[in-house]
Write a protein that holds these residues in place. Structure first.
Motif, short mmCIF file in Angstrom:
data_model
loop_
_atom_site.label_atom_id
_atom_site.label_comp_id
_atom_site.label_asym_id
_atom_site.label_seq_id
_atom_site.Cartn_x
_atom_site.Cartn_y
_atom_site.Cartn_z
N VAL A 1 31.22 52.21 43.26
CA VAL A 1 30.65 51.29 42.22
C VAL A 1 31.51 50.98 41.35
O VAL A 1 31.98 49.94 40.67
N VAL A 2 32.13 52.08 40.76
CA VAL A 2 33.45 52.22 39.70
C VAL A 2 34.57 51.23 39.95
O VAL A 2 35.10 50.29 39.38
N ALA A 3 34.88 51.49 41.31
CA ALA A 3 36.12 50.86 41.98
C ALA A 3 35.75 49.21 42.20
O ALA A 3 36.51 48.36 41.54
N LEU A 4 34.56 48.74 42.43
CA LEU A 4 34.12 47.70 42.38
C LEU A 4 34.00 46.57 40.91
O LEU A 4 34.26 45.70 40.63
N SER A 5 33.38 47.81 39.96
CA SER A 5 32.83 46.98 38.82
C SER A 5 33.92 46.99 37.71
O SER A 5 34.12 46.25 36.87
N LEU A 6 34.38 48.29 37.76
CA LEU A 6 35.25 48.66 36.40
C LEU A 6 36.92 48.49 36.76
O LEU A 6 37.57 47.48 36.15
N ASP A 7 37.21 49.03 37.87
CA ASP A 7 38.71 49.01 38.42
C ASP A 7 39.08 47.44 38.80
O ASP A 7 40.16 46.96 38.33
N ARG A 8 38.24 46.89 39.46
CA ARG A 8 38.54 45.45 40.13
C ARG A 8 37.72 44.54 39.18
O ARG A 8 38.16 43.28 39.41
N ASP A 9 36.83 44.78 38.51
CA ASP A 9 35.98 43.63 37.92
C ASP A 9 35.43 42.59 38.57
O ASP A 9 35.28 41.47 38.01
N TRP A 10 34.99 43.12 39.88
CA TRP A 10 34.40 41.98 40.63
C TRP A 10 32.87 41.87 40.42
O TRP A 10 32.36 40.69 40.90
#
Length: 146
Positions: free
Chosen positions: A25-34
């Protein structure tokens, strides 16, 4: 845009096929901002429902070979990937992901449906199999909807 690409990206970034759901979830929301965190959680639910992910305790596991999925640097998924899709839409995406033009696939599927007097889902599964696309899990879903 492809749900499979959106799911594969965090795994490819870390070089794994399993990760904690919160890391995903962090990878999609914070890291990639998708996506927002809630949307990223929704993506997990949709991908699990479509058989792209399995849950194992607090971890999620990719059910496909993430290394074979091309995720271009400029790829940004559309929010439509977090919506549940019909079996037909899932099969169609699987076919299109192999390089078949969407318009051609839809026309051929419609032709099969008409010629064989079967449901659109059954026609899509038959078409995918004729194209060499593995849609066994989706075929079972299509069968259950009959």
């Amino acid at each position: 845009m492809s749900l499979r690409r959106a799911v594969a990206a965090p795994f490819r970034q870390r070089g794994v096929d399993r990760m904690n759901e919160s890391e995903f979830v962090v990878a999609l929301s914070l890291d990639r901002d998708w996506f927002s965190p809630d949307q990223a959680k929704r993506l997990v639910d949709v991908a699990t429902g479509e058989g792209l992910l399995d849950r194992d305790g607090d971890d999620i596991v990719a059910t496909f070979e993430v290394g074979t999925v091309d995720v271009p640097d400029d790829f940004v998924p559309d929010e439509s990937v977090i919506q549940e899709r019909s079996v037909f839409e899932q099969v169609l995406e699987s076919v299109v992901d192999t390089g078949v033009e969407k318009q051609d696939a839809v026309a051929d599927i419609n032709r099969l449906q008409s010629e064989l007097a079967i449901t659109i889902e059954a026609a899509a599964v038959l078409y995918a199999r004729r194209q060499g696309v593995d849609v066994a899990g989706l075929a079972a879903n299509a069968r259950s909807e009959l």
